[in-house]
Design a protein around this motif. Sequence first.
Motif, short mmCIF file in Angstrom:
data_model
loop_
_atom_site.label_atom_id
_atom_site.label_comp_id
_atom_site.label_asym_id
_atom_site.label_seq_id
_atom_site.Cartn_x
_atom_site.Cartn_y
_atom_site.Cartn_z
N ARG A 162 0.83 -1.20 0.00
CA ARG A 162 0.00 0.00 0.00
C ARG A 162 0.86 1.26 0.00
O ARG A 162 1.96 1.28 0.55
N ASN A 163 0.35 2.31 -0.62
CA ASN A 163 1.02 3.61 -0.56
C ASN A 163 0.39 4.43 0.55
O ASN A 163 -0.50 3.96 1.26
N GLU A 164 0.84 5.66 0.70
CA GLU A 164 0.34 6.47 1.83
C GLU A 164 -1.16 6.68 1.77
O GLU A 164 -1.83 6.72 2.81
N ASP A 165 -1.71 6.79 0.57
CA ASP A 165 -3.15 7.00 0.44
C ASP A 165 -3.94 5.81 0.97
O ASP A 165 -5.10 5.96 1.39
N GLY A 166 -3.32 4.63 0.97
CA GLY A 166 -4.00 3.43 1.43
C GLY A 166 -3.69 3.04 2.86
O GLY A 166 -4.13 1.98 3.33
N MET A 167 -2.93 3.88 3.54
CA MET A 167 -2.54 3.57 4.93
C MET A 167 -3.55 4.13 5.91
O MET A 167 -4.11 5.21 5.70
N PRO A 168 -3.77 3.45 7.04
CA PRO A 168 -4.64 4.01 8.09
C PRO A 168 -3.98 5.25 8.70
O PRO A 168 -2.77 5.44 8.60
N GLU A 169 -4.81 6.07 9.34
CA GLU A 169 -4.32 7.34 9.87
C GLU A 169 -3.23 7.15 10.93
O GLU A 169 -2.34 8.00 11.07
N ILE A 170 -3.28 6.06 11.67
CA ILE A 170 -2.24 5.80 12.66
C ILE A 170 -0.87 5.71 11.98
O ILE A 170 0.12 6.25 12.47
N GLU A 171 -0.82 5.05 10.83
CA GLU A 171 0.45 4.89 10.13
C GLU A 171 0.93 6.21 9.52
O GLU A 171 2.12 6.54 9.61
N THR A 172 0.03 6.96 8.91
CA THR A 172 0.45 8.24 8.32
C THR A 172 0.86 9.23 9.41
O THR A 172 1.78 10.03 9.22
N THR A 173 0.20 9.16 10.57
CA THR A 173 0.61 10.00 11.70
C THR A 173 2.03 9.65 12.13
O THR A 173 2.85 10.54 12.38
N ALA A 174 2.33 8.36 12.20
CA ALA A 174 3.68 7.92 12.58
C ALA A 174 4.70 8.41 11.56
O ALA A 174 5.79 8.89 11.93
N LEU A 175 4.39 8.30 10.27
CA LEU A 175 5.32 8.76 9.24
C LEU A 175 5.58 10.25 9.38
O LEU A 175 6.72 10.71 9.21
N ASN A 176 4.54 11.01 9.70
CA ASN A 176 4.70 12.46 9.85
C ASN A 176 5.57 12.83 11.04
O ASN A 176 6.19 13.91 11.07
N LEU A 177 5.65 11.96 12.04
CA LEU A 177 6.46 12.22 13.23
C LEU A 177 7.91 11.78 13.08
O LEU A 177 8.76 12.13 13.92
N CYS A 178 8.20 11.02 12.04
CA CYS A 178 9.58 10.52 11.84
C CYS A 178 10.53 11.68 11.57
O CYS A 178 10.20 12.64 10.86
N ARG A 179 11.72 11.57 12.14
CA ARG A 179 12.74 12.61 11.93
C ARG A 179 14.12 11.96 12.00
O ARG A 179 14.31 10.90 12.59
N GLY A 180 15.08 12.64 11.37
CA GLY A 180 16.47 12.19 11.44
C GLY A 180 16.71 10.85 10.77
O GLY A 180 16.09 10.49 9.77
N LYS A 181 17.60 10.09 11.38
CA LYS A 181 17.94 8.76 10.89
C LYS A 181 16.91 7.76 11.42
O LYS A 181 16.70 7.67 12.61
N VAL A 182 16.29 7.01 10.51
CA VAL A 182 15.14 6.17 10.87
C VAL A 182 15.47 4.69 10.68
O VAL A 182 16.07 4.29 9.68
N LEU A 183 15.03 3.89 11.65
CA LEU A 183 15.08 2.43 11.53
C LEU A 183 13.64 1.93 11.43
O LEU A 183 12.83 2.17 12.32
N ASP A 184 13.32 1.24 10.33
CA ASP A 184 11.99 0.66 10.11
C ASP A 184 12.08 -0.83 10.44
O ASP A 184 12.65 -1.61 9.69
N VAL A 185 11.50 -1.22 11.57
CA VAL A 185 11.61 -2.60 12.06
C VAL A 185 10.47 -3.45 11.51
O VAL A 185 9.31 -3.05 11.55
N GLY A 186 10.81 -4.63 10.98
CA GLY A 186 9.80 -5.50 10.39
C GLY A 186 9.22 -4.86 9.15
O GLY A 186 8.00 -4.76 8.99
N ALA A 187 10.09 -4.45 8.24
CA ALA A 187 9.71 -3.57 7.13
C ALA A 187 8.89 -4.26 6.04
O ALA A 187 8.30 -3.59 5.19
N ALA A 188 8.86 -5.60 6.02
CA ALA A 188 8.05 -6.37 5.06
C ALA A 188 8.42 -6.00 3.62
O ALA A 188 9.57 -6.16 3.22
N ALA A 189 7.46 -5.46 2.85
CA ALA A 189 7.74 -5.11 1.46
C ALA A 189 8.23 -3.67 1.30
O ALA A 189 8.47 -3.20 0.19
#
Length: 233
Positions: free
Chosen positions: A40-67
């Motif tokens: 899914r792209n951002e348009d298909g993500m639930p608001e919890i996920e897009t909120t998390a993406l908006n809070l990300c800053r600096g160097k990021v580690l994405d754990v359990g990144a799947a696809a």
Amino acid sequence: MNDPIGRAIADFFERGEAPDILIDTNYTEGELLSPAFFFRNEDGMPEIETTALNLCRGKVLDVGAAAGCHALALQQRGLDVTALEKSVLSAGVMQKRGVEKVVCTDLFHFQEKGFDTILVLMNGAGIGETTGGLKKMLVHLKERLNENGQILIDSSDIRYLFEEDDGSVWIDLADDSYMGEMVYELTYKNDFSRFKWLFVDFETLSAISREAGLQCVLIKEGDHFDYLAQLTV
């Protein structure tokens, strides 16, 4: 192979379609998950996920990144992202999709430090498997953070599964394990895996976070007992 999700992700990437993944648990049975969910792209993500993406800053580690849907979204925003994924098949798909930094290993074998944000989404608390395992996971992630870093993690409160019609909650008193400690069985074609997975309510996550030396703040609640939390030192 014992990697039904990785195999489903690889099939969907190569063919543009793939059968659903069958999910059974010790509480539920017969649920289906489309492999398209992992693309899914951002348009298909639930608001919890897009909120998390908006809070990300600096160097990021994405754990359990799947696809790599979150890693790619953050890359497009210009952030430095490392995608961590233990599935060889899923990690290979991420590389083909253009995720620049992919590390294929188990979380507890990952020792790199210096991250400003650690992202643990898609019911990420589940990686801990049990409440004790969640504390171990949070301690390990805390050691990967910079001084002012943050962990963004989501989960769900599954007490609704035990609610009676009168609003009371039924719990088996003979079983002293936390009710959110579940056993999952996934089947994709002839591939099968069985593993533990944790769903944790916010109050319990807060208590475990304090034990791990982290402060826990509720950021957002979803529509179905799910929520996003921010953990800081």
